[in-house]
Design an enzyme around this catalytic site. Structure first.
Site, PDB file in Angstrom:
ATOM      1  N   LYS A   1      37.035  41.372  49.986  1.00 28.21           N
ATOM      2  CA  LYS A   1      37.666  40.050  49.912  1.00 28.21           C
ATOM      3  C   LYS A   1      39.186  40.176  49.832  1.00 28.21           C
ATOM      4  CE  LYS A   1      37.303  35.605  47.579  1.00 28.21           C
ATOM      5  NZ  LYS A   1      37.372  34.901  48.871  1.00 28.21           N
TER       6      LYS A   1
ATOM      7  N   HIS B   1      33.180  39.186  43.397  1.00 33.50           N
ATOM      8  CA  HIS B   1      32.972  39.236  44.851  1.00 33.50           C
ATOM      9  C   HIS B   1      32.919  40.670  45.355  1.00 33.50           C
ATOM     10  CE1 HIS B   1      34.127  34.975  44.744  1.00 33.50           C
ATOM     11  NE2 HIS B   1      33.555  34.876  45.925  1.00 33.50           N
TER      12      HIS B   1
END
Ligand SMILES: NC(=O)C1=CN([C@@H]2O[C@H](COP(=O)(O)OP(=O)(O)OC[C@H]3O[C@@H](n4cnc5c(N)ncnc54)[C@H](O)[C@@H]3O)[C@@H](O)[C@H]2O)C=CC1
Ligand SMILES: O=C(O)C1=N[C@H](C(=O)O)C[C@H](O)C1
Length: 264
Positions: free
Chosen positions: A157, A153
């Protein structure tokens, strides 16, 4: 017409969701819940079209003031779980995309939805490709019990492992005999080298700028491996799942955790 409140409208997902709701004929955005900007309207914020809906910084006050059918949460783990419970309390059906909920959080929210007898959806991933990736991984795990999950990701995040990785591990756990993988004498000489442990499976989290949301599930067997991979290159990939969830939650009377339960 489904009346909708969105929390987190200025976030990466929230902005996409505002556009989706604004552009969908049978959806009406009635308010947003932001961390700041109380008393303004969305139209007054940079980067938004002329949508004259009020901004609240407190969900309770919002739901006491506007009439809503569905509440979409795209915020942070701590805020999302609090918001979902408040929405249920006010009889507004939550569609939660926010990740980072524990099993205890899910149990609690399931109980509240049952008490209130209204539907709720908590979807760790709204992208159809990701849901298929999880389903395919569950199918493969029957034949390949040795598996590691690598989720990748963007570096902003907050939660690790991702909600999708946890959900994938849970789906695999349902069909895979419980055992610890790897060598019994395996020893990490640097903490974390082997990733997080979920019922004997390893989950690895990669965070880098440039990434959006990606996951590989790698299965190992005799002389072969199988890799199932999904990539979200843009947050538009999640929006058909958000639309489907808003429409579907109107017909539910319990909490559903994961869109795999709602997609044939
Ligand atoms: N289920 C799915 O398919 C997807 C889920 N996500 C999850 O959605 C969540 C949001 O992700 P992003 O948009 O990337 O994050 P982001 O950081 O871009 O946006 C979060 C927003 O929440 C707002 N916020 C924080 N506290 C708040 C409060 N008390 N009230 C109202 N708003 C508040 C922040 O100001 C920010 O604008 C994360 O948990 C992420 O894991 C992200 C992508 C897809
Ligand atoms: O934070 C994100 O970006 C994403 N979060 C969700 C998760 O934790 O699985 C869904 C998707 O992977 C994007």
């Amino acid at each position: 017409m489904i009346r909708i409140v969105i929390a987190g409208p200025r976030g990466r997902m929230g902005r996409e969701a505002v556009s989706l709701v604004h552009e969908t004929k049978h959806f009406e955005l009635v308010a947003v819940v932001d961390r700041i900007n109380e008393g303004k309207t969305l139209a007054q914020l940079d980067g938004f079209p002329a949508i004259e809906v009020p901004i609240f910084t407190d969900l309770e006050r919002c739901l006491q003031t506007v009439q809503a059918d569905v509440f979409i949460d795209l915020t942070t783990p701590e805020v999302g779980k609090r918001h979902a419970e408040i929405a249920l309390h006010y009889g507004v059906r939550p569609v939660v995309g926010t990740t980072g909920f524990t099993e205890d959080d899910l149990t609690r929210l399931t109980q509240v939805a049952e008490e209130k007898k209204i539907g709720a959806i908590i979807a760790p991933n709204f992208a159809i490709g990701a849901i298929l990736m999880m389903k395919f991984a569950q199918m493969a795990a029957k034949y390949f019990p040795h598996v590691e999950i690598i989720e990748l990701h963007h570096d902003q995040k907050l939660d690790a492992p991702s909600g999708t990785a946890l959900k994938t591990a849970q789906l695999i756990q349902q069909v895979r005999p419980s055992f610890i993988q790897g060598h019994e004498a395996e020893k990490e000489t640097m903490e974390g080298a082997r990733g997080a442990l979920y019922d004997g499976m390893r989950i690895h989290s990669v965070r880098l700028p440039g990434l959006v949301a990606h996951q590989e599930v790698i299965f190992g067997g005799d002389g072969q491996t199988l890799t199932i991979r999904h990539d979200s290159f843009h947050r538009s990939s999640f929006m058909s799942g958000v639309r489907f969830s808003v429409e579907t939650v109107m017909k539910l009377e319990t909490l559903v955790y994961g869109l795999e339960h709602l997609i044939e």
